[in-house]
Write a protein that holds these residues in place. Structure first.
Motif, mmCIF file in Angstrom:
data_model
loop_
_atom_site.group_PDB
_atom_site.id
_atom_site.type_symbol
_atom_site.label_atom_id
_atom_site.label_comp_id
_atom_site.label_asym_id
_atom_site.label_seq_id
_atom_site.Cartn_x
_atom_site.Cartn_y
_atom_site.Cartn_z
ATOM 1 N N TYR A 32 0.848 -1.187 0.000
ATOM 2 C CA TYR A 32 0.000 0.000 0.000
ATOM 3 C C TYR A 32 0.886 1.239 0.000
ATOM 4 O O TYR A 32 2.052 1.197 0.401
ATOM 5 C CB TYR A 32 -0.940 0.034 1.216
ATOM 6 N N THR A 45 -3.213 -3.407 -1.933
ATOM 7 C CA THR A 45 -3.310 -4.733 -2.539
ATOM 8 C C THR A 45 -3.058 -5.760 -1.444
ATOM 9 O O THR A 45 -2.065 -5.676 -0.731
ATOM 10 C CB THR A 45 -2.273 -4.911 -3.662
ATOM 11 N N GLY A 77 -12.678 1.193 5.766
ATOM 12 C CA GLY A 77 -13.150 0.765 4.452
ATOM 13 C C GLY A 77 -13.523 -0.701 4.466
ATOM 14 O O GLY A 77 -12.867 -1.501 5.139
ATOM 15 N N THR A 79 -15.092 -4.051 1.901
ATOM 16 C CA THR A 79 -15.507 -4.590 0.618
ATOM 17 C C THR A 79 -16.011 -6.006 0.842
ATOM 18 O O THR A 79 -15.753 -6.608 1.887
ATOM 19 C CB THR A 79 -14.348 -4.576 -0.404
ATOM 20 N N ILE A 92 -7.239 -8.711 -3.555
ATOM 21 C CA ILE A 92 -7.925 -7.424 -3.645
ATOM 22 C C ILE A 92 -6.868 -6.405 -4.041
ATOM 23 O O ILE A 92 -5.830 -6.288 -3.393
ATOM 24 C CB ILE A 92 -8.561 -7.042 -2.308
ATOM 25 N N SER A 93 -7.098 -5.640 -5.095
ATOM 26 C CA SER A 93 -6.063 -4.730 -5.578
ATOM 27 C C SER A 93 -6.641 -3.360 -5.922
ATOM 28 O O SER A 93 -7.859 -3.193 -6.086
ATOM 29 C CB SER A 93 -5.362 -5.322 -6.800
ATOM 30 N N SER A 94 -5.735 -2.374 -6.006
ATOM 31 C CA SER A 94 -6.075 -0.999 -6.399
ATOM 32 C C SER A 94 -7.191 -0.416 -5.541
ATOM 33 O O SER A 94 -8.107 0.247 -6.041
ATOM 34 C CB SER A 94 -6.466 -0.956 -7.882
ATOM 35 N N TRP A 95 -7.119 -0.641 -4.240
ATOM 36 C CA TRP A 95 -8.122 -0.165 -3.292
ATOM 37 C C TRP A 95 -7.620 1.137 -2.683
ATOM 38 O O TRP A 95 -6.568 1.162 -2.037
ATOM 39 C CB TRP A 95 -8.350 -1.230 -2.227
ATOM 40 N N ASP A 96 -8.352 2.228 -2.896
ATOM 41 C CA ASP A 96 -8.028 3.526 -2.300
ATOM 42 C C ASP A 96 -9.014 3.820 -1.182
ATOM 43 O O ASP A 96 -10.228 3.665 -1.360
ATOM 44 C CB ASP A 96 -8.095 4.648 -3.335
ATOM 45 N N ILE A 97 -8.506 4.266 -0.025
ATOM 46 C CA ILE A 97 -9.367 4.574 1.112
ATOM 47 C C ILE A 97 -9.029 5.958 1.649
ATOM 48 O O ILE A 97 -7.875 6.226 2.003
ATOM 49 C CB ILE A 97 -9.220 3.526 2.231
ATOM 50 N N SER A 225 -23.305 -2.891 -4.570
ATOM 51 C CA SER A 225 -21.956 -2.362 -4.732
ATOM 52 C C SER A 225 -21.982 -1.081 -5.556
ATOM 53 O O SER A 225 -22.694 -0.985 -6.560
ATOM 54 C CB SER A 225 -21.039 -3.380 -5.423
ATOM 55 N N GLU A 228 -17.239 2.599 -4.543
ATOM 56 C CA GLU A 228 -16.423 2.697 -3.341
ATOM 57 C C GLU A 228 -16.972 1.920 -2.158
ATOM 58 O O GLU A 228 -16.284 1.764 -1.151
ATOM 59 C CB GLU A 228 -16.277 4.171 -2.933
#
Length: 239
Positions: A32, A45, A77, A79, A92-97, A225, A228
């Motif tokens: 991250y 990720t 956050g 998901t 899990i990838s490309s997760w922005d919080i 979903s 975000e």
């Protein structure tokens, strides 16, 4: 600077829980980008693994901030994973919080943690092995300009009647225009039907009718979903 390391299996976690190589548990690979002045953690990720022979149905994965001095933690956050077969891994990838979206977090230095199955005891049989702290410290200073309202009002997401016989009504409320995907899964995580597939929905109240007349009796999960957020509701079908 990107933080990347191996998850240590013996690290002490929030609530006194320890990570063990059984049931659903975080994996060992993650990375991250720590937040800058905007308070946004970029490019999270992380691997989640199912070390059991049996497949798991719908479960949540959350990221949280942990204050090592006080022991307090804040979920920042969440998901949803609709299913995960036995002895398998999902990344899990490309997760922005944006940390600012979670009110009440004071300025300070924190550790970032992962919490598998954070909201529902759907797939967990052992609640003592499903959290883990990631390496590296996170410095955070609240920024009012970064605070944003949740797109989905969680309290508005309902399904009734429950149990359902012929049909059920799924309701939700949005605080702004957004793309929405609503899907129905069975207890094993198989997709049963798509009720809304990334369709643009306006702010306000919405409802969808689910035809349950031909569904076998049992437990199902509805996932809502947006770009975000993800919210899951359990519904029982009984004829």
């Amino acid at each position: 600077m990107k933080t990347k390391s191996l998850l240590l299996m013996t690290v002490l976690l929030c609530g006194g829980m320890k990570l063990a190589a059984q049931d659903i548990a975080p994996g060992i690979n993650y990375s991250y980008d720590p937040p800058g002045s905007d308070g946004v953690i970029h490019n999270i990720t992380v691997d989640v693994v199912n070390n059991d022979n049996t497949g798991a149905g719908s479960f949540d994965v959350a990221m949280y901030l942990y204050d090592q001095s006080s022991g307090n933690h804040w979920v920042i956050g969440t998901t949803n994973i609709p299913s995960l077969s036995g002895n398998s891994l999902i990344t899990i990838s490309s997760w922005d919080i944006d940390i600012n979206n979670t009110p009440g977090i004071p300025a300070g230095t924190y550790r970032l943690g992962i919490w598998v199955d954070s909201n529902d005891d759907i797939s967990e049989t052992d609640e003592n092995n499903n959290t883990g702290l990631l390496a590296g410290n996170i410095s955070y200073n609240p920024s009012a300009s970064g605070i944003a309202s949740a797109v989905v009002a969680a309290s508005s997401v309902t399904c009734f009647p429950n149990p359902a016989n012929v049909s059920a009504t799924f309701t939700y409320s949005l605080t702004q225009n957004t793309n929405v995907s609503v899907k129905l899964y069975d207890i094993t995580g198989n997709l049963v039907s798509t009720l809304s597939d990334n369709e643009q929905s306006a702010a306000g109240d919405h409802q969808l009718t689910i035809d349950t007349s031909s569904l076998p009796d049992g437990v199902y999960f509805i996932t809502l979903s947006t770009g975000e957020e993800s919210v899951v509701r359990r519904v029982v079908v009984s004829h």
